[in-house]
Each structure stands twice: as structure tokens, then as C-alpha cells.
Design an enzyme around this catalytic site. Sequence first.
Site, mmCIF file in Angstrom:
data_model
loop_
_atom_site.group_PDB
_atom_site.id
_atom_site.type_symbol
_atom_site.label_atom_id
_atom_site.label_comp_id
_atom_site.label_asym_id
_atom_site.label_seq_id
_atom_site.Cartn_x
_atom_site.Cartn_y
_atom_site.Cartn_z
ATOM 1 N N GLU A 200 -12.947 20.941 -33.018
ATOM 2 C CA GLU A 200 -14.376 21.274 -33.114
ATOM 3 C C GLU A 200 -14.695 22.478 -34.009
ATOM 4 O O GLU A 200 -15.194 23.496 -33.524
ATOM 5 C CB GLU A 200 -14.962 21.522 -31.726
ATOM 6 N N GLU A 381 -11.924 14.031 -26.498
ATOM 7 C CA GLU A 381 -12.617 14.681 -25.378
ATOM 8 C C GLU A 381 -13.870 13.901 -25.018
ATOM 9 O O GLU A 381 -14.616 13.472 -25.913
ATOM 10 C CB GLU A 381 -13.060 16.113 -25.735
#
Length: 468
Positions: A200, A381
Site C-alpha cells: 500500500e 488483504e
Amino acid sequence: MRRRHVLTLAAAGAVGAGCSAGDPPRRPAASPAPPAGLVFPNGFAWGASTSAYQVEGGATEDGRGPSVWDVFSHQQGRTEDGGTGDVAADHYHRSYEDLDLMRGLGLKSYRFSISWSRVLPTGRGTVNAKGLDFYHRLVDGLLARDITPVATLFHWDTPQALQESGGWASRDCAKWFADYATVVCYSLGDKVQTWLTLNEPKTVVEVGYTAGIHAPGVRDRRVANVVGHHLLLGHGLAVQAFRATGRKGRIGAALNLSPAYPADDSDAARRQATIADGEENRRWLDPVLLGRYPDDWLATQPSDAPVRAAIHDGDLAVIGSKSDLLGVQYYNPTYVTAKGGRVQKHPTSQATWQEIYPQGLHDLLTRIKRDYGDIPLTITENGMPSLQPVDDQDRITFLRDHLTAAHQAIRDGVRLEGYHVWSLLDNFEWAEGYSQRWGIIHVDYTTQQRRRKASADWYQQVIARNGI
Ligand code: FCB
């Protein structure tokens, strides 16, 4: 108020869309047998995710150096109740117990991250053998249990010594990262076959360097965009460093993506959604998968923006070095108004930035295939925090609905290879400290006792059946 709303909806089975697999037939006698459920492709990688700083603890043990998160979490007022990752879920000392819990679930895949400053205490230079040994033991333990290791090289924990030399705002950081990748990929590369470079980068840019509520706590949009470019450069250099080790295996990035929709059907809202899509998705996907920044995103950067000077000739070819796979992280869609504002249209969770919309996962996966081709995808995720400590029925609903959406994407031709629930264990949730529980396994932070939640039992059955 908002939180109660989501729980009510979840209990009524109304959260999310498209969950029809378990609906009873209307006229049982005359209708065909109820649907048998959704079966996933053979070999689907059922997994769970964690990250080093969030679970390991052992912050000063065996030569580990501090990271930006050690420093940040110890500063007054940075995290809820002053929580730090000093002990976290004590996974550094309990990895064998955790490995057995993973085996008990039947996990096929475990995605974890390597702490850069455990391996290289000052970020570069001398390798800390004891730090590397921890990951060798972990990986050996996974392989002994038939669980595929998926290792992330950077999950936000930049070594503090590098931060003091400029951190990701410095172009050198991309090179330091690649050198670290060489050490780790070479050392573990005979056992680990799946690597993720960055976790991320968008969150680092937006939360760490723009909002300043994650480490290193900077609030400067102009610096943030330079950091974003250097992170991407680090990704590309790490891909190249991995290839240069000669180790077999696959490597790619793990990006948090968010399908962007107009909040109403005006042309202005549609235009704003396209701009938001540039910021949320294409600004990351295009460089990594196509080797270029989107023109409309670049156009949002003023001519004197430092990011323009940060992009050197040849950088995009490095960033676009061939990836073997893409990790997709999905927590929320983005709705944009005609004026460019963001609104929420679906229930949130205890994490108020989250918006629960399973159909968004389907839209995201099919869009990646449409615009970027058939690169293998794995969901690295997806999950939600629950206020129900052990009987987490809301999480089961969430997971079922998102897996239904993922299954639909597979039926639509998406090459989705795996799914990793966030998270295996309750853990240190960054600025939220220990106030949000994201695990399918409960951790009592006083005793460090683990206890499977209802969602863990449910997930075990899903894995055993290879479907929902
Ligand atoms: C993601 C992070 C992960 C965790 C979840 C809830 O953005 O990658 O570490 O905090 O959110």
C-alpha cells in the site's frame, strides 16, 4: 451510531450485495435442489495476512533496530491509548504456536512481512544474522506445514536510521530498499517463491505524509507525491534486484485499490469519479503494470510540483519492470460528488474509513483484467474489525459476501489465484492502537492467549470445502 447501524444490517444479512448462494428455494417441493455452494478453482490459495510491526513485538531483541513506527508510536498522542508494537501479539516468541494455529485452519498460504530493521538494523550495511534467522525459522515452519510463504518486503516500517537520512523523500531510499531486497531475496529465495515488494504505497503517501496520522507523521502533499514516486522506484529496483539474485519465484506489488463511482448520475460527478480513479488506482497501477503515469493524473500536478523534478528519465521503465503477479487489497469503494467531494453510501465498520460494499471487489477485479490484462491476481488483504470479540458473526457475513463477489469475478474470467483475510490475529492497528480487532483469531493482550473466533471456524470449513 454509525457502528450500531452496520451491526444491525449485518445481523439481518443485509450488508453487501449478491450473497445468494445460501438463499432457500421459494417452493421447496417443486424447485430444484438448493445451490450446492460456490466452488473455487483447484489449488486456490486460501490464506491469511499479517505484517511485522503489527504482530511481532520483540522490538529491541536480537539486534533489531528501530523503525519509523517504533519512534512514532512512542510519541505522545500518536496512537490510541498510547499503543505501540513493542509486544504486539508477541509473534516473535510465539511463531510456532501461530504456525500450528495456521495448520489447524488448513491455510494454504500465509502472507507476512519482513521487518527491514530486524534484518538490517540501520537499514543498510551489516546484516543482522539473528534477524534473518527468525524469518528462516518462520518459513521453514510454514513449509513443514504445507503452507506457502508469501513475503512482503516493506509494510511501512522504514528503518529509523534511513528516515534520518531523508527516508522515502530521498531518492536514495529506493536504492537502499533494493539493496535490502537483494539480501532478503537471496537468503530466503530458495524457500520463498512469492514476493511482494511494497504494501500500500498509497497509504504511506496519504496517511503517513499528507494527513500525518501514520509514521513518519509528515503533513506535506508536495513531499508526499515525491515519496510516492520514490516508493514506486523502489518497487521497480527491488523487482530487478530479485531477478538479479537468480532465485526462482514471482514478485509484484500489493496495492490497495478502490473502485471509484460517481455519487450521482450527473456528468460532473462522472468526471470527478474519473479524476478520483486516477488518484486511487491508475496512479499506482499504470506505472507498475504499464510503465507510465496516467496523463490526467500528471496534469493534476502543477508545473512547479516537486514530483515533476523527481521523475527522472528512465524511472518509469524501471518501475514498469515486469511483475509476475499483483496483490490486491480491498476495503472500500470511493463515491465522488459533482464537486469532487467524497461521500459514503454503504455501511461502514468500526474503522470509519471503511465502506462495506462487496460488489466493489468484483468491479475492481474485472476492471483490472479489462484494463491491464491477465496478470495473476491474489487478494492480499480484505477484512473488517469486529466488536464481537469471539462470536464475530458480522465478520462471517462480510467474508462470505466478499468471497461471493470474488467467485463471480473468477466466473467472469479473472485470474484470481488466492485470498488472504486481514488478519490472522488481532494486532496493533497503527494509529488505532489496539482498539480495533481485525483477526479471525482473538488475542488476549494480557496473557497473549490465542482463541479462535467463530470466523476462524467458518473459514476452516470454507478451506476444507474449497468454497462457500
Ligand atoms: C491495511 C494495512 C494493514 C491493516 C489493514 C486494516 O491498509 O495494509 O496493515 O492495517 O489496513
